[in-house]
Motif scaffolding. Sequence first.
Motif, short mmCIF file in Angstrom:
data_model
loop_
_atom_site.label_atom_id
_atom_site.label_comp_id
_atom_site.label_asym_id
_atom_site.label_seq_id
_atom_site.Cartn_x
_atom_site.Cartn_y
_atom_site.Cartn_z
N MET A 267 0.50 -1.07 -0.27
CA MET A 267 -0.09 0.32 -0.41
C MET A 267 1.12 1.15 -0.24
O MET A 267 2.08 1.05 0.26
N THR A 268 0.18 2.38 -0.52
CA THR A 268 0.86 3.48 -0.07
C THR A 268 0.76 4.33 1.16
O THR A 268 -0.23 3.48 1.91
N GLU A 274 -4.40 6.62 6.02
CA GLU A 274 -5.75 6.68 6.27
C GLU A 274 -6.83 5.98 6.75
O GLU A 274 -7.15 6.00 7.27
N GLN A 275 -5.86 4.38 6.67
CA GLN A 275 -6.47 3.17 7.27
C GLN A 275 -6.03 3.51 8.97
O GLN A 275 -6.89 3.05 9.63
N HIS A 276 -4.56 3.96 9.02
CA HIS A 276 -4.50 3.96 10.63
C HIS A 276 -5.48 5.94 11.23
O HIS A 276 -5.77 5.53 12.75
#
Length: 351
Positions: A267-268, A274-276
């Motif tokens: 992932m970038t 954004e996930q965290h």
Amino acid sequence: MAAAEEDELSLPRLPELFDTSQRLLDEVEVAAEPMGSRAIQEKVSKGLHLLKQASEMLTQLDLFSRNEDLEEIASTDLKYLMVPAFQGALAMKQVNPSKRLDHLQEAREHFLDYLTQCQLYHVAEFELPKIKNNSAENNTASSSMAYPSLVAMASQRQAKIERYKQKKEMENRLSEMKSAVEGGEADDERVREYYLLHLRRWIGISLEEVESIDQEMSILRGKDSSKEASTSHSSHQTRPPMKPFILTRDAAQAKVFGAGYPSLASMTVNDWYEQHQKLGALPDQGIAKTTSEIRRAAQQQEDQEQKEDEEDEQAVHRAREWDDWKDTHPRGYGNRKNMGGKKRVLRNGSV
């Protein structure tokens, strides 16, 4: 014969050479211009040239002898002992980075020559700096300077403080006596005291300059040695750079155990952020949660969303069934003749 006498008369005399060079040195030391300016460097070169002529003239006149004492030297001739000190001071003012080491060595030799003469005539009590003859002694001295003992450092500091106090005291006395001596109003005793103070003042200056020169020379030699080492190291690297390779025994082992390095990114950075951010695991969102807490929170959030979706679907389904039932069952349907209402009472009271 007459021409030779005219040339001798045209040559500057020793007092003129000394006074002019001393004036040039004073102008250079108090100048507000940069030391590397053309005007200052011209004064430095002229002063060194005049002092060289004065030194040659002193040698020809044989004005000072090792067999005589300080009391045997005339009071007006004492000032000429400072010629090597003036040469060392002006040599330090030369600005040429490519010849800096040579200028420092030249200045050190002049200062040592002056200190040797003063020690020979017992002008003052001091310890003569060590004379360095070769690079081995220089390296040894630089290493000893790099790791001085605490006792040596304390003694050097105390000696510097004493020299500074003596220097200030002598400068104050010289400023008081200067006008009388230069104006010719002082007697021989005062003139002798005046020049002896000058000699002792330049002894302290010479000792400080020699110490500073030794430190600067060790730095310059270390810089030159590092440049030579880097040059020799770069000359050895003549072979072409090697291509990257996999540290595995053979191709079969690489297929089983992998290539020996991590896989490519999945992932970038923005996706990770954004996930965290959704999980509240960023530093600016409070205390970071552990992996188990993050997974538990994510599972609970997913279950809650799924439950809400199911409840929404059930509510929609019940609403649609109720609308369909109302369409097929008008109001009052199934309650004709009040069968589902109150009991019917006959007129005669029977049910």
